[in-house]
Design an enzyme around this catalytic site. Structure first.
Site, PDB file in Angstrom:
ATOM      1  N   HIS A 139       0.712  -1.192   0.093  1.00 49.81           N
ATOM      2  CA  HIS A 139       0.040   0.215   0.112  1.00 49.81           C
ATOM      3  C   HIS A 139       0.928   1.121   0.031  1.00 49.81           C
ATOM      4  O   HIS A 139       0.617   2.197  -0.732  1.00 49.81           O
ATOM      5  CB  HIS A 139      -1.255   0.033   1.081  1.00 49.81           C
ATOM      6  CG  HIS A 139      -1.889   1.223   0.621  1.00 49.81           C
ATOM      7  ND1 HIS A 139      -2.920   1.195   0.047  1.00 49.81           N
ATOM      8  CD2 HIS A 139      -2.054   2.397   1.162  1.00 49.81           C
ATOM      9  CE1 HIS A 139      -3.615   2.136  -0.345  1.00 49.81           C
ATOM     10  NE2 HIS A 139      -2.990   3.065   0.489  1.00 49.81           N
TER      11      HIS A 139
ATOM     12  N   TYR B 124       1.505   5.220  -2.606  1.00 45.29           N
ATOM     13  CA  TYR B 124       1.411   6.568  -2.066  1.00 45.29           C
ATOM     14  C   TYR B 124       3.068   7.307  -2.332  1.00 45.29           C
ATOM     15  O   TYR B 124       3.062   8.554  -2.787  1.00 45.29           O
ATOM     16  CB  TYR B 124       1.071   6.845  -0.566  1.00 45.29           C
ATOM     17  CG  TYR B 124      -0.366   6.818  -0.609  1.00 45.29           C
ATOM     18  CD1 TYR B 124      -1.055   7.930  -0.844  1.00 45.29           C
ATOM     19  CD2 TYR B 124      -0.804   5.479  -0.326  1.00 45.29           C
ATOM     20  CE1 TYR B 124      -2.323   7.802  -0.752  1.00 45.29           C
ATOM     21  CE2 TYR B 124      -2.268   5.414  -0.533  1.00 45.29           C
ATOM     22  CZ  TYR B 124      -3.047   6.393  -0.566  1.00 45.29           C
ATOM     23  OH  TYR B 124      -4.456   6.417  -0.917  1.00 45.29           O
TER      24      TYR B 124
ATOM     25  N   HIS C 108      -8.857  -0.087 -11.421  1.00 39.90           N
ATOM     26  CA  HIS C 108      -8.742   0.899 -10.548  1.00 39.90           C
ATOM     27  C   HIS C 108      -7.187   1.394 -10.462  1.00 39.90           C
ATOM     28  O   HIS C 108      -7.044   2.643 -10.572  1.00 39.90           O
ATOM     29  CB  HIS C 108      -8.886   0.280  -9.025  1.00 39.90           C
ATOM     30  CG  HIS C 108      -8.435   1.222  -8.011  1.00 39.90           C
ATOM     31  ND1 HIS C 108      -9.202   2.314  -7.652  1.00 39.90           N
ATOM     32  CD2 HIS C 108      -7.446   1.145  -7.015  1.00 39.90           C
ATOM     33  CE1 HIS C 108      -8.403   2.990  -6.962  1.00 39.90           C
ATOM     34  NE2 HIS C 108      -7.409   2.024  -6.311  1.00 39.90           N
ATOM     35  N   PHE C 109      -6.292   0.374 -10.642  1.00 39.91           N
ATOM     36  CA  PHE C 109      -5.024   1.003 -10.395  1.00 39.91           C
ATOM     37  C   PHE C 109      -4.328   1.512 -11.549  1.00 39.91           C
ATOM     38  O   PHE C 109      -3.584   2.370 -11.576  1.00 39.91           O
ATOM     39  CB  PHE C 109      -4.110  -0.050  -9.386  1.00 39.91           C
ATOM     40  CG  PHE C 109      -3.406  -1.295 -10.382  1.00 39.91           C
ATOM     41  CD1 PHE C 109      -2.861  -1.333 -11.434  1.00 39.91           C
ATOM     42  CD2 PHE C 109      -4.016  -2.615  -9.886  1.00 39.91           C
ATOM     43  CE1 PHE C 109      -2.368  -2.273 -12.052  1.00 39.91           C
ATOM     44  CE2 PHE C 109      -3.755  -3.724 -10.396  1.00 39.91           C
ATOM     45  CZ  PHE C 109      -2.809  -3.588 -11.561  1.00 39.91           C
ATOM     46  N   HIS C 110      -4.853   1.151 -12.813  1.00 40.78           N
ATOM     47  CA  HIS C 110      -4.440   1.963 -13.847  1.00 40.78           C
ATOM     48  C   HIS C 110      -5.196   3.315 -13.890  1.00 40.78           C
ATOM     49  O   HIS C 110      -4.604   3.966 -14.413  1.00 40.78           O
ATOM     50  CB  HIS C 110      -5.004   1.154 -15.064  1.00 40.78           C
ATOM     51  CG  HIS C 110      -3.919   0.015 -15.506  1.00 40.78           C
ATOM     52  ND1 HIS C 110      -3.998  -1.186 -14.806  1.00 40.78           N
ATOM     53  CD2 HIS C 110      -3.135   0.005 -16.551  1.00 40.78           C
ATOM     54  CE1 HIS C 110      -2.998  -2.100 -15.551  1.00 40.78           C
ATOM     55  NE2 HIS C 110      -2.527  -1.354 -16.382  1.00 40.78           N
TER      56      HIS C 110
ATOM     57  N   ARG D 181      -8.958 -11.325 -13.873  1.00 37.13           N
ATOM     58  CA  ARG D 181      -7.695 -10.540 -14.353  1.00 37.13           C
ATOM     59  C   ARG D 181      -6.542 -11.544 -14.522  1.00 37.13           C
ATOM     60  O   ARG D 181      -6.716 -12.734 -14.054  1.00 37.13           O
ATOM     61  CB  ARG D 181      -7.439  -9.633 -13.308  1.00 37.13           C
ATOM     62  CG  ARG D 181      -6.847 -10.073 -12.098  1.00 37.13           C
ATOM     63  CD  ARG D 181      -6.745  -9.063 -10.888  1.00 37.13           C
ATOM     64  NE  ARG D 181      -5.493  -8.385 -11.060  1.00 37.13           N
ATOM     65  CZ  ARG D 181      -4.566  -8.038  -9.989  1.00 37.13           C
ATOM     66  NH1 ARG D 181      -4.920  -8.293  -8.718  1.00 37.13           N
ATOM     67  NH2 ARG D 181      -3.526  -7.570 -10.002  1.00 37.13           N
ATOM     68  N   ARG D 182      -5.348 -11.136 -14.984  1.00 42.39           N
ATOM     69  CA  ARG D 182      -4.179 -12.040 -14.819  1.00 42.39           C
ATOM     70  C   ARG D 182      -4.446 -13.382 -15.604  1.00 42.39           C
ATOM     71  O   ARG D 182      -3.757 -14.433 -14.971  1.00 42.39           O
ATOM     72  CB  ARG D 182      -3.858 -12.062 -13.491  1.00 42.39           C
ATOM     73  CG  ARG D 182      -3.192 -10.945 -13.134  1.00 42.39           C
ATOM     74  CD  ARG D 182      -2.560 -11.047 -11.702  1.00 42.39           C
ATOM     75  NE  ARG D 182      -1.603 -10.031 -11.247  1.00 42.39           N
ATOM     76  CZ  ARG D 182      -1.079 -10.057 -10.089  1.00 42.39           C
ATOM     77  NH1 ARG D 182      -1.473 -10.599  -9.072  1.00 42.39           N
ATOM     78  NH2 ARG D 182      -0.363  -8.993  -9.865  1.00 42.39           N
TER      79      ARG D 182
HETATM   80 CU    CU Z   1      -3.542  -0.770  -1.044  1.00 40.50          CU
END
Ligand code: CU
Length: 539
Positions: free
Chosen positions: A216, A220, A367-369, A430-431
């Protein structure tokens, strides 16, 4: 004005490794969407090699090199001092590069199809882990430089407000140092010995919990430089002021403190930790939305100041008065739009219950893209467009090309990730290299998969324009007027700061307490119970 050496060569070396790696990884991304959409022949091994390389490059190579380069340049410019130890900085750079070569070697030879999370018991060739360790170790040259420069400045200017851009950079260096411990321990003491055959099995739960420690906060670490640009660069380019320097400091502190102890939300679906710990991580994850909301508010308020100073009137007139033609300003507007959408998706992931609905579906890469390729990369583009003229002394080759590039990227990311969220809700996994599922499912997925192939082409075009523009800037004969990197002035000048907003001693103490609370027992338990080890599994 400048009696310090601008570290342009050092920063450019880092930036070019980042940008070159980025371009390769974007091409791999295109290959993957074409393969998933079955528009080219399916080759499972090639797909996993590609996904591993794409993830490793984007998550660790592009980001680390870019952030370190930006950090050196920001440190020197905002503190008005030369980089403390150049040989150390270059030694770190070379160590990281050697690590990247090892990692790439292991992946392209098909010996490390373990994806960028390299979760045990998947096992890669030892060069993969050795390379990862070199990358992490090399980055310490940067960390030491940042810490020493911080302390030197504070000693030379006792009690003075520590410049905000460097305050945030130091916060990020602290975040990085804390975060390294988890993945570092897992790789050095578990995965590397396993891959070398020194041990024949490892505890998967322990290894994954250590990875969650890192997973996580590292997101950031990627995001903070984007926020630094939003707070300290864009308002100046837009002709405005930073709405609140204090608020910015609070946001960076909260990002540092809240991001660290919550990684266990990546283990919701794993059996290694009891539900209570996961629930604690869920609460903590909601807290981390606070600094992002503060950022959204402060950054938009800063833009409003810029728009009004430029003559914008009424409720929305300031928006049209903004200098949309400035690539840096355009980038920020587009990045914030994507961040808003990404933030909502993140809340779903963070919710212990709803998470199980989207776990391991296309929702997750969506989400992360959206946040990484969308918000973070768009701000990295802005940083590059702003810094290249200052580093090379030449005007940016084409602002028009930069705007086109940013719009292409924005459209590409939106077209790629919004359907992926939907596909996730339709339970597309996914994957996976191919989709051996019931035709009723596949038929529903198909149209969206063709759309993602189009998005892939748009994003590759955008990446090409980006690289072309930067390369051409090196050969541009028009000299730039202002080579100094200057930062936005706050609306109210900062004369004095309360101690907690001017240093990190208190926050580090709080982090120690939080980390012991969040990870103390969850890690200790593995040493108190009988090990549940798994054998190496892979190439
Ligand atoms: Cu996270």
């Amino acid at each position: 004005m400048s009696d310090y050496a601008r570290p342009a060569g050092l920063a450019l070396a880092h930036f070019w490794v980042a940008c070159g790696a980025f371009f390769v990884a974007v091409l791999l991304g295109l290959y993957q969407v074409l393969e998933r959409a079955e528009l080219i022949p399916v080759w499972a091994e090639g797909y996993y090699i590609s996904v591993t390389a794409h993830g490793m490059i984007m998550a660790y190579v592009l980001t680390t090199f870019f952030i370190l380069g930006f950090g050196y340049y920001t440190a020197a410019s905002s503190l008005q001092r030369s980089v403390w130890n150049m040989p150390l900085a270059w030694a770190g750079f070379c160590t990281m590069l050697a690590g990247v070569v090892l990692v790439i070697f292991s992946i392209v030879t098909g010996q490390a199809t373990v994806l960028y999370t390299f979760y045990a018991p998947l096992t890669a060739h030892w060069t993969f882990y050795a390379g990862t360790l070199l990358l992490l170790t090399g980055s310490l040259g940067w960390v030491v430089n940042m810490f020493v420069m911080t302390v030197q400045w504070q000693r030379a200017n006792p009690g003075e407000p520590f410049p905000l851009p460097m305050f945030a950079t130091t916060a990020n260096a602290i975040l990085w140092s804390w975060m390294l411990v988890g993945v570092g321990c897992s790789v050095a003491f578990m995965l590397l010995p396993l891959s070398l055959g020194w041990v024949d099995s490892i505890d998967v739960g322990l290894s994954k919990t250590l990875f969650a420690w890192t997973l996580h906060p590292i997101t950031y670490f990627w995001l903070i430089p984007a926020y630094i640009a939003m707070y300290t660069i864009v308002p100046r380019v837009a002709g405005g002021r930073l709405f609140s320097d204090n608020m910015a400091r609070v946001a960076f502190i909260l990002l540092l403190v809240f991001a660290l102890p919550i990684g266990m939300h990546h283990l919701y679906a794993d059996p290694f930790q009891a539900a209570g710990w996961k629930l604690l991580a869920a609460f903590g994850t909601f807290m981390v939305a606070v600094p992002t909301l503060i950022t959204g508010f402060t950054v938009i308020a800063s833009m409003e100041i810029a728009g009004r100073l430029r003559g914008g009137r009424g409720m929305f007139g300031w928006i049209t008065a903004l200098p949309w033609k400035e690539p840096v300003v355009l980038a920020q507007i587009l990045a914030l739009l994507l961040l808003t959408l990404g933030g909502f998706g993140g809340m779903v992931n963070a919710s212990y219950g709803m998470n199980s609905m989207v776990h391991n579906t296309m929702w997750v890469p969506a989400h992360f893209h959206l946040v990484f390729a969308g918000t973070v990369m768009t701000m990295y583009f802005a940083i590059a467009y702003h810094l290249w003229p200052k580093m090379t002394g030449n005007m940016l080759y084409s602002a028009g090309m930069a705007r086109l590039q940013l719009w292409f990227w924005f459209i590409g990311v939106a077209m790629l990730t919004l359907p992926w969220h939907y596909l996730g809700l339709l339970w597309m996994p996914r994957r996976t290299a191919y989709l051996p599922y019931a035709p009723e499912f596949v038929r529903q997925w198909q149209p969206w998969m063709e759309l993602m192939a189009v998005a892939g082409v748009i994003m590759v075009t955008s990446a090409l324009l980006f690289i072309w523009n930067l390369l051409s800037t090196h050969g541009n004969r028009q000299p730039v007027a202002e080579r100094e990197l200057e930062f936005a002035e706050p609306l109210h000048p900062v004369l004095r700061l309360p101690k907690p907003l001017n240093g990190f001693a208190l926050w580090n103490t709080i982090i120690v307490i939080y980390m012991v609370m969040g990870f103390g027992y969850p890690l200790l338990q593995f040493f108190l119970m009988e090990p549940h080890n798994a054998l190496a599994w892979g190439w």
